[in-house]
Write a protein that holds these residues in place. Structure first.
Motif, PDB file in Angstrom:
ATOM      1  N   UNK A 386       0.817  -1.221   0.000  1.00 64.71           N
ATOM      2  CA  UNK A 386       0.000   0.000   0.000  1.00 64.71           C
ATOM      3  C   UNK A 386       0.848   1.267   0.000  1.00 64.71           C
ATOM      4  N   UNK A 387       2.043   1.209   0.553  1.00 68.24           N
ATOM      5  CA  UNK A 387       2.882   2.402   0.607  1.00 68.24           C
ATOM      6  C   UNK A 387       3.413   2.772  -0.779  1.00 68.24           C
ATOM      7  N   UNK A 388       3.721   4.028  -0.992  1.00 67.11           N
ATOM      8  CA  UNK A 388       4.176   4.467  -2.322  1.00 67.11           C
ATOM      9  C   UNK A 388       5.639   4.153  -2.598  1.00 67.11           C
ATOM     10  N   UNK A 389       6.128   3.063  -2.067  1.00 66.95           N
ATOM     11  CA  UNK A 389       7.471   2.605  -2.365  1.00 66.95           C
ATOM     12  C   UNK A 389       7.379   1.451  -3.349  1.00 66.95           C
ATOM     13  N   UNK A 390       8.472   1.151  -3.982  1.00 66.20           N
ATOM     14  CA  UNK A 390       8.567  -0.117  -4.679  1.00 66.20           C
ATOM     15  C   UNK A 390       9.125  -1.160  -3.727  1.00 66.20           C
ATOM     16  N   UNK A 391       9.196  -2.388  -4.178  1.00 61.70           N
ATOM     17  CA  UNK A 391       9.787  -3.459  -3.377  1.00 61.70           C
ATOM     18  C   UNK A 391       9.137  -3.550  -1.995  1.00 61.70           C
ATOM     19  N   UNK A 392       7.819  -3.676  -1.988  1.00 61.72           N
ATOM     20  CA  UNK A 392       7.104  -3.708  -0.714  1.00 61.72           C
ATOM     21  C   UNK A 392       7.432  -4.903   0.152  1.00 61.72           C
ATOM     22  N   UNK A 393       8.093  -5.919  -0.420  1.00 65.97           N
ATOM     23  CA  UNK A 393       8.419  -7.113   0.359  1.00 65.97           C
ATOM     24  C   UNK A 393       9.465  -6.854   1.435  1.00 65.97           C
ATOM     25  N   UNK A 484      19.064   4.476  -6.499  1.00 68.29           N
ATOM     26  CA  UNK A 484      17.977   5.337  -6.040  1.00 68.29           C
ATOM     27  C   UNK A 484      16.613   4.678  -6.170  1.00 68.29           C
ATOM     28  N   UNK A 485      16.567   3.495  -6.828  1.00 65.46           N
ATOM     29  CA  UNK A 485      15.325   2.740  -6.891  1.00 65.46           C
ATOM     30  C   UNK A 485      15.175   1.781  -5.716  1.00 65.46           C
ATOM     31  N   UNK A 486      16.238   1.544  -4.963  1.00 64.84           N
ATOM     32  CA  UNK A 486      16.185   0.566  -3.874  1.00 64.84           C
ATOM     33  C   UNK A 486      16.504   1.150  -2.509  1.00 64.84           C
ATOM     34  N   UNK A 487      17.403   2.121  -2.453  1.00 64.94           N
ATOM     35  CA  UNK A 487      17.857   2.609  -1.150  1.00 64.94           C
ATOM     36  C   UNK A 487      16.726   3.214  -0.322  1.00 64.94           C
ATOM     37  N   UNK A 491      15.458   1.337   3.247  1.00 65.45           N
ATOM     38  CA  UNK A 491      15.544   1.978   4.565  1.00 65.45           C
ATOM     39  C   UNK A 491      14.162   2.188   5.162  1.00 65.45           C
ATOM     40  N   UNK A 492      13.259   2.758   4.374  1.00 61.19           N
ATOM     41  CA  UNK A 492      11.926   3.048   4.894  1.00 61.19           C
ATOM     42  C   UNK A 492      11.155   1.799   5.268  1.00 61.19           C
TER      43      UNK A 492
END
Length: 699
Positions: A386-393, A484-487, A491-492
Motif C-alpha cells: 500500500x505504501x508508495x514505495x517499490x519493493x514492498x516485500x 535510487x530505486x532501492x535505497x 531503509x523506509x
C-alpha cells in the motif's frame, strides 16, 4: 523494569559489538562458494539467474555458521533445497493472485514459527526461507523460469556443501571446541575452589559437550580417537574436585592439609587446561613439570586422610586418564552408546513433528510466536504494497528476520537491523556514486560484502546487517537496478518492518516473568529426584547408577531452563507476579546448595573394595549369619531420607506453582534415623538448603 529502560537495554544490546574468535578460513571457503556460483551464473545465464543462485549459496553458507552439531554439508543442503522449494511454490501461487500468495505466506510463516520447537537452527533456516522467498518470487516471469531459478538456488546449496566436503577446515572443530570448553570450565572450577570451597559450577559446558558427543552412525566411524571418553572423565572429575575442597567432608579449612588441597587443585587446573588445548588443536598434551610433581607427590598419605585422601587419589587417577584420552591417536575404541547416536534426517522428521505437536497448546510461547510472526508478516506485506514505495516485500522480510520467540531478541534485533541497514546502505550508496560499478564489478563487490559478513557474523547482529545491506545493494545493482530505486525503499520499509515486529510483540507477548514460578518448581522437582536417587545408593547394595545419571541430566536441563528463563525475564518490561528478583536469586542460591550437597554425596557413595567384598559401614550391624566383612554397604536411614526428600520436593513444587510458601519439615524429621558421620552431615545440609528456599519464597 519499565518500558523505557527495557527499550534502552535492548537497543544497547542490539548495537553491541562482541569480541569473539573469528574463523577467516571458513568464511573464505563460504565466500569462494558464493563467488563461484555468482560468477558462473553471471557469465552463462545472466544477472537474474545470478541473483537467484546467490541467494541459495548465501543462505546455505549462513546456516553452516549456526551452533549445530549436524554435519555442515547436511545443513547447507537442507538450507538450499528448502529455499528452492519455498521459492518455486511461492512463485506458482503468487503469480496467479495476490490473495493466494498472502494465504501461502501465512501458512509458510506459521509453519516457520512452529519449527522453533525443533531448535534454533531449524527456526533460523525456516525464517530465512520465508524472508528470502519474498524476494526471489519477484525474479522469474514464467513457470519455467521459476523452476530454473529454484534449481539454481538448490545448486547454490549443493556447491557450498561440496566445498565443505572437498576443503574441510578444522574438521570436528565444533566438537573439539565443546569438549575443550568443558575441560577448561573444570579447570576454572578447580582454581575457584582454592579460594572458595563452595564455589558454584555452571554445568552448561558439560551439557554442550554431551550434545556435541551425539553423532550419527556414519560420524561414529570417523570421529577422532581423542574425542572419545574425555567428556565422561570430566563429568567424574567435577564431584571429586568439590569433595576434595569441601571442609565439611574433605580437608580442614586451614592448616597443612588445606595447603595440600590448594596445591592439588592448582595442579589439576593446569593439567585440565593442557588437555583442553591439546583437544582443541589436535596436538600432543604438554604437561608442566611442577604440576606433575604435585600430583605424583606421596604427601597425600600423611596430610590427607579419609574422604579427602581417597578424593586426592581418585583425582590423580582421573587426570591420568584425561591426559591419555586427549593424546591424538590414542587408540581408544570408538564404541558409541545407543543413547548417544544422533538420528539421521529421515529419522528426525517424526521427532520434529512430535516436538511441534507438543507446542500446539494454550500458553505455549512457540505457538504464540507462530501466530504473532504470521500476523506481522501478512500485515507487513499489505502495508508494503500500500505504501508508495517499490519493493514492498522489504517490510515483511525485515519483520520475519528480526522476530524471535522472546522479547529481548526481537527488540534488540529490530534496532540492530535498522541501524545496520542505515549504515550499510549508506556505505554501499557512496561506493556506487563514486565508482559507478558495472555488472561484474557489482557482483564482485556483493561477494566481498558477503565475505565480510561471514567473517564478522559472530561479532553482533548490527555488524552483520551492515554487510548484508551493502551486499543486497550491490547484488541488485548487478541486475541493473539503480541505487535510487532501492535505497529509499530498503531503509523506509526496514523501519516499517521493525516497528511492526516490535508492536506485534507488545500487543501479543509471551512474557517469561509470569512463568518463573513454574520454571522454579520444575527445577525443584528435578533436583529432588536427583538427590533422592543419590540417597538411595546408600540404601541399596546394588545401586541404580543409570537412574542416578538420568536424574542428574534431568536436573541439569531444569537448571539451564531456569537460568535462561530468569535471564529473559530480567529484561522484560513486566512487574514480577509473585516472584521478585531478590526472591528468585535467593531461591536459585538455595537450590544450587541443595544440588551441590547431592553431588558430594554421589562422589562419596560407598564402593566395593579391591577384593570384591563390600566395605562395612560404621554404625550398621551385619546381617544375621553374615560375616562383618560381607555386610552390604547400607547406611542407616538412607531409604527414609530419600523418600522424605522426593516427597517433600514434589509437594513443595506444587506449593510454588500455587504461589504458596513450601515447607520441608519431613526432611528434617527424617535425619535422627540417619547414621552419624559424613552422611548425616550431608543430610543436614540438604535440609538447611530446603529451609533456605522456604525463607527465600516468604518475601
Amino acid at each position: 523494569m519499565s518500558w523505557l529502560r527495557a527499550l534502552k537495554e535492548t537497543a544497547r544490546s542490539g548495537m553491541k559489538v562482541e569480541r569473539t574468535r573469528l574463523e577467516p578460513l571458513i568464511a573464505l571457503r563460504a565466500t569462494a562458494g558464493l563467488a563461484l556460483v555468482v560468477g558462473l551464473s553471471l557469465a552463462f545465464l545472466g544477472p537474474g539467474s545470478a541473483a537467484s543462485s546467490a541467494f541459495g549459496a548465501f543462505q546455505a553458507a549462513i546456516v553452516t555458521f549456526q551452533r549445530s552439531w549436524r554435519p555442515r554439508p547436511v545443513l547447507a543442503l537442507v538450507a538450499g533445497v528448502t529455499l528452492a522449494v519455498s521459492t518455486f511454490l511461492g512463485y506458482l501461487v503468487g503469480a496467479s493472485h495476490t490473495a493466494a500468495f498472502l494465504a501461502l505466506l501465512a501458512v509458510w510463516t506459521f509453519a516457520a514459527g512452529l519449527l522453533w520447537a525443533a531448535g534454533p537452527t531449524a527456526g533460523i533456516i525456516a525464517s530465512g526461507n520465508v524472508a528470502i522467498m519474498l524476494v526471489t518470487v519477484t525474479l522469474p516471469t514464467s513457470v519455467g523460469q521459476a523452476a530454473g531459478h529454484a534449481a539454481l538456488i538448490a545448486a547454490g546449496g549443493v556447491v557450498q556443501a561440496l566445498l565443505i566436503v572437498l576443503f574441510p577446515v578444522r574438521p570436528w572443530g565444533a566438537q573439539r571446541d565443546a569438549l575443550a570448553d568443558a575441560l577448561a570450565a573444570e579447570a576454572d572450577y578447580a582454581r575457584r575452589l582454592r579460594q572458595d570451597p563452595g564455589a558454584p559450577f555452571d554445568p552448561a559446558p558439560l551439557m554442550a559437550a554431551r550434545a556435541a558427543a551425539r553423532v550419527t552412525p556414519r560420524q561414529a566411524r570417523r570421529r577422532p580417537a581423542e574425542l572419545h571418553g574425555a567428556r565422561g572423565l570430566a563429568e567424574r572429575i567435577r564431584p571429586v574436585l568439590a569433595l576434595l575442597a569441601d571442609p565439611s567432608v574433605g580437608a580442614p579449612a586451614e592448616g597443612p592439609a588445606r595447603d595440600r588441597v590448594r596445591a592439588l587443585l592448582a595442579a589439576a587446573a593446569t593439567v585440565l587446561d593442557a588437555a583442553a588445548r591439546a583437544i582443541r588443536h589436535g596436538t600432543p598434551v604438554e604437561l608442566p613439570g611442577p604440576a606433575l610433581a604435585v600430583l605424583k607427590s606421596p604427601g597425600d598419605r600423611e596430610l590427607l586422610t579419609g574422604p579427602a585422601g581417597r578424593a586426592a587419589h581418585r583425582l590423580a587417577s582421573l587426570l591420568d586418564d584425561v591426559v591419555e584420552t586427549a593424546e591424538p591417536g590414542s587408540g581408544r575404541t570408538a564404541r558409541v552408546e545407543e543413547s548417544m547416536l544422533r538420528p539421521t534426517l529421515p529419522a528426525l522428521v517424526p521427532l520434529v513433528v512430535r516436538a511441534v505437536r507438543a507446542e500446539l497448546r494454550p500458553g505455549s510461547p512457540i505457538l504464540r510466536h507462530a501466530w504473532r510472526v504470521t500476523a506481522v508478516a501478512c500485515a507487513g506485506y499489505l502495508v508494503g504494497e500500500a505504501l508508495p514505495f517499490g519493493h514492498g516485500y522489504w517490510a515483511p522480510m525485515a519483520s520475519v528476520m528480526v522476530m524471535r520467540p522472546d522479547f529481548g531478541q526481537t527488540y534488540s534485533r529490530a534496532v540492530a537491523r535498522f541501524g545496520g541497514t542505515l549504515v550499510g546502505v549508506g556505505l554501499a550508496t557512496a561506493v556506487v556514486q563514486l565508482a559507478a560499478p558495472g555488472q561484474y564489478l557489482s557482483g564482485a563487490l556483493a561477494v566481498l560484502c558477503a565475505g565480510l559478513m561471514y567473517v564478522l557474523m559472530r561479532t553482533g547482529y548490527a555488524v552483520a546487517q551492515v554487510c548484508v545491506s551493502a551486499y543486497v545493494v550491490f547484488l541488485l545493482g548487478m541486475g541493473g537496478v539503480r541505487w535510487d530505486q532501492t535505497v529509499p525503499d530498503r531503509v523506509g520499509l526496514t523501519l516499517v518492518g521493525g516497528l511492526l515486529a516490535m508492536a506485534g510483540y507488545a500487543l501479543y507477548p509471551a512474557w517469561e516473568t509470569p512463568r518463573l514460578r513454574t520454571r522454579l518448581a520444575d527445577r525443584l522437582v528435578a533436583d529432588g529426584r536427583y538427590a533422592a536417587a543419590v540417597l538411595r545408593q546408600y540404601a541399596d547394595p546394588e545401586p541404580d547408577r543409570a537412574g542416578v545419571r538420568a536424574a542428574l541430566l534431568a536436573a541439569r536441563d531444569a537448571r539451564v531452563a531456569w537460568q535462561e528463563a530468569d535471564a529473559r525475564a530480567a529484561g522484560e518490561p513486566v512487574r514480577h507476579r509473585g516472584l521478585s528478583r531478590v526472591a528468585a536469586a535467593d531461591a536459585a542460591h538455595a537450590l544450587a546448595a541443595f544440588t551441590r550437597t547431592a553431588m558430594l554425596l554421589e562422589s562419596h557413595t560407598p564402593v566395593l573394595p579391591a577384593g570384591g567384598a563390600p566395605a562395612p559401614v560404621a554404625g550398621v550391624p551385619a546381617a544375621p549369619g553374615v560375616p562383618p566383612a560381607a555386610a552390604p554397604p547400607v547406611t542407616a536411614g538412607a531409604a527414609a531420607l530419600a523418600e522424605a526428600v522426593e516427597a517433600a520436593t514434589a509437594r513443595g513444587a506444587k506449593a510454588v506453582r500455587e504461589r504458596r510458601v513450601p515447607e520441608f519439615a519431613e526432611v528434617r524429621a527424617a535425619l535422627p534415623a540417619c547414621a552419624e558421620g559424613p552422611f548425616r552431615t550431608a543430610g543436614e545440609l540438604l535440609a538447611a538448603a530446603l529451609e533456605e528456599l522456604t525463607e527465600a519464597l516468604r518475601h
